[in-house]
Motif scaffolding. Structure first.
Motif, PDB file in Angstrom:
ATOM      1  N   HIS A  39       1.022  -1.073  -0.334  1.00 58.01           N
ATOM      2  CA  HIS A  39       0.007  -0.235   0.055  1.00 58.01           C
ATOM      3  C   HIS A  39       0.542   1.315   0.372  1.00 58.01           C
ATOM      4  N   THR A  40       2.289   0.525   0.620  1.00 54.49           N
ATOM      5  CA  THR A  40       3.098   2.511   0.211  1.00 54.49           C
ATOM      6  C   THR A  40       2.760   2.698  -0.521  1.00 54.49           C
ATOM      7  N   ALA A  41       2.335   2.064  -2.832  1.00 59.10           N
ATOM      8  CA  ALA A  41       3.053   2.503  -3.541  1.00 59.10           C
ATOM      9  C   ALA A  41       1.840   3.587  -3.713  1.00 59.10           C
ATOM     10  N   ARG A  42       0.643   3.239  -3.832  1.00 61.53           N
ATOM     11  CA  ARG A  42      -0.695   4.364  -3.622  1.00 61.53           C
ATOM     12  C   ARG A  42      -0.210   5.130  -3.002  1.00 61.53           C
ATOM     13  N   ARG A  43       0.542   5.450  -1.497  1.00 57.41           N
ATOM     14  CA  ARG A  43       0.041   6.542  -0.540  1.00 57.41           C
ATOM     15  C   ARG A  43       1.532   7.920  -1.590  1.00 57.41           C
ATOM     16  N   THR A  44       2.319   6.534  -2.205  1.00 54.65           N
ATOM     17  CA  THR A  44       3.786   7.650  -2.586  1.00 54.65           C
ATOM     18  C   THR A  44       2.911   8.445  -4.128  1.00 54.65           C
ATOM     19  N   TRP A  45       2.176   7.682  -4.988  1.00 54.23           N
ATOM     20  CA  TRP A  45       2.061   8.368  -6.032  1.00 54.23           C
ATOM     21  C   TRP A  45       1.133   9.354  -5.149  1.00 54.23           C
ATOM     22  N   ALA A  46       0.541   9.575  -4.677  1.00 53.19           N
ATOM     23  CA  ALA A  46      -1.240  10.589  -3.916  1.00 53.19           C
ATOM     24  C   ALA A  46      -0.397  11.341  -3.122  1.00 53.19           C
ATOM     25  N   THR A  47       0.739  11.047  -2.561  1.00 56.40           N
ATOM     26  CA  THR A  47       1.774  12.950  -2.208  1.00 56.40           C
ATOM     27  C   THR A  47       2.320  13.054  -2.717  1.00 56.40           C
ATOM     28  N   ASN A  48       3.370  12.652  -3.496  1.00 58.19           N
ATOM     29  CA  ASN A  48       4.259  13.235  -4.546  1.00 58.19           C
ATOM     30  C   ASN A  48       2.827  13.624  -5.955  1.00 58.19           C
ATOM     31  N   ALA A  49       1.790  13.138  -6.048  1.00 60.56           N
ATOM     32  CA  ALA A  49       1.234  13.851  -6.985  1.00 60.56           C
ATOM     33  C   ALA A  49       1.107  15.534  -6.147  1.00 60.56           C
ATOM     34  N   TYR A  50       0.316  15.577  -4.940  1.00 63.22           N
ATOM     35  CA  TYR A  50      -0.085  16.720  -4.281  1.00 63.22           C
ATOM     36  C   TYR A  50       1.810  17.254  -3.804  1.00 63.22           C
ATOM     37  N   LYS A  51       2.414  16.639  -4.062  1.00 68.65           N
ATOM     38  CA  LYS A  51       3.590  18.198  -4.014  1.00 68.65           C
ATOM     39  C   LYS A  51       3.885  18.525  -4.951  1.00 68.65           C
ATOM     40  N   ALA A  52       3.566  18.126  -6.334  1.00 69.73           N
ATOM     41  CA  ALA A  52       3.940  18.222  -7.741  1.00 69.73           C
ATOM     42  C   ALA A  52       2.849  19.490  -8.203  1.00 69.73           C
ATOM     43  N   HIS A  53       2.013  19.987  -7.293  1.00 72.50           N
ATOM     44  CA  HIS A  53       0.674  21.040  -7.233  1.00 72.50           C
ATOM     45  C   HIS A  53      -0.340  20.091  -7.971  1.00 72.50           C
ATOM     46  N   VAL A  54      -0.456  19.140  -7.637  1.00 75.24           N
ATOM     47  CA  VAL A  54      -2.146  18.139  -8.773  1.00 75.24           C
ATOM     48  C   VAL A  54      -2.770  18.895  -7.308  1.00 75.24           C
ATOM     49  N   PRO A  55      -4.360  19.622  -8.283  1.00 73.93           N
ATOM     50  CA  PRO A  55      -4.963  19.531  -7.419  1.00 73.93           C
ATOM     51  C   PRO A  55      -5.354  18.314  -6.977  1.00 73.93           C
ATOM     52  N   LEU A  56      -6.376  19.167  -5.771  1.00 68.55           N
ATOM     53  CA  LEU A  56      -6.637  17.786  -5.169  1.00 68.55           C
ATOM     54  C   LEU A  56      -8.274  16.466  -5.232  1.00 68.55           C
ATOM     55  N   SER A  57      -8.708  17.379  -6.265  1.00 66.22           N
ATOM     56  CA  SER A  57     -10.010  17.366  -7.191  1.00 66.22           C
ATOM     57  C   SER A  57      -9.526  15.823  -8.536  1.00 66.22           C
ATOM     58  N   SER A  58      -7.912  16.387  -9.106  1.00 64.29           N
ATOM     59  CA  SER A  58      -7.307  16.045  -9.925  1.00 64.29           C
ATOM     60  C   SER A  58      -5.985  14.155  -9.462  1.00 64.29           C
ATOM     61  N   ILE A  59      -6.590  14.588  -8.083  1.00 62.66           N
ATOM     62  CA  ILE A  59      -6.000  13.092  -7.388  1.00 62.66           C
ATOM     63  C   ILE A  59      -6.833  11.794  -6.912  1.00 62.66           C
ATOM     64  N   MET A  60      -8.277  12.696  -6.681  1.00 63.79           N
ATOM     65  CA  MET A  60      -9.311  12.158  -7.058  1.00 63.79           C
ATOM     66  C   MET A  60      -9.579  11.257  -7.588  1.00 63.79           C
ATOM     67  N   ALA A  61      -9.669  11.578  -8.885  1.00 62.64           N
ATOM     68  CA  ALA A  61     -10.074  11.290  -9.904  1.00 62.64           C
ATOM     69  C   ALA A  61      -9.537  10.001 -10.776  1.00 62.64           C
ATOM     70  N   VAL A  62      -8.185  10.339 -10.094  1.00 64.01           N
ATOM     71  CA  VAL A  62      -7.056   9.011 -10.272  1.00 64.01           C
ATOM     72  C   VAL A  62      -6.956   7.344  -8.961  1.00 64.01           C
ATOM     73  N   THR A  63      -6.833   8.137  -8.389  1.00 62.83           N
ATOM     74  CA  THR A  63      -7.480   6.848  -6.958  1.00 62.83           C
ATOM     75  C   THR A  63      -8.810   6.751  -6.257  1.00 62.83           C
ATOM     76  N   GLY A  64      -9.458   7.511  -7.121  1.00 62.72           N
ATOM     77  CA  GLY A  64     -10.984   7.125  -6.543  1.00 62.72           C
ATOM     78  C   GLY A  64     -10.954   7.337  -5.292  1.00 62.72           C
ATOM     79  N   HIS A  65     -10.991   8.050  -4.758  1.00 57.19           N
ATOM     80  CA  HIS A  65     -11.058   8.496  -3.373  1.00 57.19           C
ATOM     81  C   HIS A  65     -12.435   9.691  -2.953  1.00 57.19           C
ATOM     82  N   SER A  66     -13.594   9.208  -2.600  1.00 59.16           N
ATOM     83  CA  SER A  66     -14.615   9.891  -2.628  1.00 59.16           C
ATOM     84  C   SER A  66     -15.071  10.680  -2.057  1.00 59.16           C
ATOM     85  N   SER A  67     -13.518  11.236  -1.299  1.00 59.64           N
ATOM     86  CA  SER A  67     -13.235  12.513  -0.435  1.00 59.64           C
ATOM     87  C   SER A  67     -12.506  13.104  -0.431  1.00 59.64           C
TER      88      SER A  67
END
Length: 365
Positions: free
Chosen positions: A307-335
């Motif tokens: 599960h570290t892999a999933r956490r890695t992508w989300a954290t690095n995307a956020y650090k790279a200024h990707v909006p939370l809404s765009s990250i959610m569109a990929v990870t599938g989080h509902s909130s």
């Protein structure tokens, strides 16, 4: 007359037998109460874990667990057994594992009551017998993902140097299989598969059940962009994952797909690969000891999991200024609240991200 006992005399069985039967029905396609979909295999395995714990506890207390036995005191005793009393060679459980088991058993009791198997409401009177422990997790930086991706298991000289740097004799002897065993080519080939599978997770932000089954049939192209389109196993959500060149390369050298191994083997091997790369520094995690929060001293490589892999992508995307809404569109989080649990930033990183977000607000004002 006791309703539960009268039900049992009619062949309805004990609570333990009901849980066993419930799991069999889930395997045969029983629908979830809320989702109205069959339970995922991983969820069924969690149910099995709870059932095994219930059986073990009943045996330890020399009792057949009936519906009327399940009370707050029963759960307190179960927590005490698994957290303190569980004897060698078995190990005591972690607090969150016991919390999860108790939560599942309470859900099973509610299901049985809906099916008129008992009228016990005593187990609902109190909240969970133990509280959840806030767990701190690690993630790989972009540089670490690059280092992992570039690890060459065909370079015997480099591998020998990495093995030689391992301090603990037992660990060094174990990893020496990569260079000294007469089966070293096959061993290295398998480690390369584990590396590729884990890196694919770091590049897609999916759960292991999803990133381990990505293949060329899921690749599509829209408006000049290439995506991996898949339906998540757990949530049944369809997500479009931007295709990265490294992911294409991984799939190309593995027959057009991401390698799929056993999750528990990947959990073990990715820790060993982290050890090989020298990721033995303190992970900086905190844990509870005698009711106080202390630095655990756990090594970074020992904290790695599928599960570290999933956490890695989300954290690095956020650090790279990707909006939370765009990250959610990929990870599938509902909130956003659920997603933020995956953003494992240290104090400095959180401060930088907060300053960046506040600056956006000031500009908009």
């Amino acid at each position: 007359m006791n309703v539960t006992k009268s039900m049992e005399t009619c062949g309805r069985g004990s609570f333990s037998e009901f849980v066993d039967r419930f799991i069999d029905e889930c395997r045969c396609g029983r629908l979830g109460l809320k989702s109205k979909r069959p339970y995922a295999q991983n969820t069924i395995e969690v149910f099995r874990e709870a059932h095994r714990a219930l059986v073990e506890f009943g045996q330890a207390r020399s009792m057949v667990v009936n519906f009327d036995d399940v009370t707050p005191a029963f759960f307190d005793d179960m927590a005490r057994y698994f957290l303190v009393e569980r004897a060698a060679p078995r190990q005591v459980m972690k607090r969150n594992s016991v919390h999860r088991i108790i939560a599942i058993l309470k859900t099973m009791m509610r299901v049985a009551r809906r099916e008129c198997l008992h009228d016990n409401t005593a187990f609902e009177r109190d909240k969970y017998s133990i509280t959840r422990e806030e767990v701190d997790h690690v993630y790989l930086t972009c540089e670490q993902v690059d280092e992992l991706y570039g690890l060459d298991f065909d370079d015997q000289l480099a591998l020998r140097q990495m093995v030689g740097r391992i301090v603990a004799p037992r660990e060094r002897a174990h990893m020496a299989r990569l260079v000294d065993s007469r089966h070293r080519r096959e061993i290295c080939r398998r480690y390369a598969l584990y590396r590729d599978e884990f890196v694919a997770g770091c590049l897609t932000g999916q759960r292991w059940s999803d990133y381990s089954r990505i293949d060329s049939s899921m690749v599509c192209q829209m408006e000049g962009y290439k995506f991996v389109c898949l339906t998540q196993v757990k949530t049944k959500k369809k997500v479009y994952i931007p295709m990265e060149q490294r992911l294409e390369d991984i799939m190309a050298r593995n027959g057009g797909r991401v390698p799929r191994t056993c999750d528990y083997r990947l959990n073990a091997r990715i820790k060993e690969i982290g050890l090989l790369l020298g990721w033995t520094h303190c992970a900086g995690l905190h844990g509870e000891l005698d009711s106080s929060c202390m630095l655990s001293g756990k090594r970074f490589c020992d904290c790695l999991s599928t599960h570290t892999a999933r956490r890695t992508w989300a954290t690095n995307a956020y650090k790279a200024h990707v909006p939370l809404s765009s990250i959610m569109a990929v990870t599938g989080h509902s909130s956003e609240a659920m997603l933020r649990k995956y953003l494992k930033l240290n104090e400095v990183e959180m401060g930088v991200c907060a300053a960046r977000d506040l600056q956006k607000v000031v500009r908009l004002a």
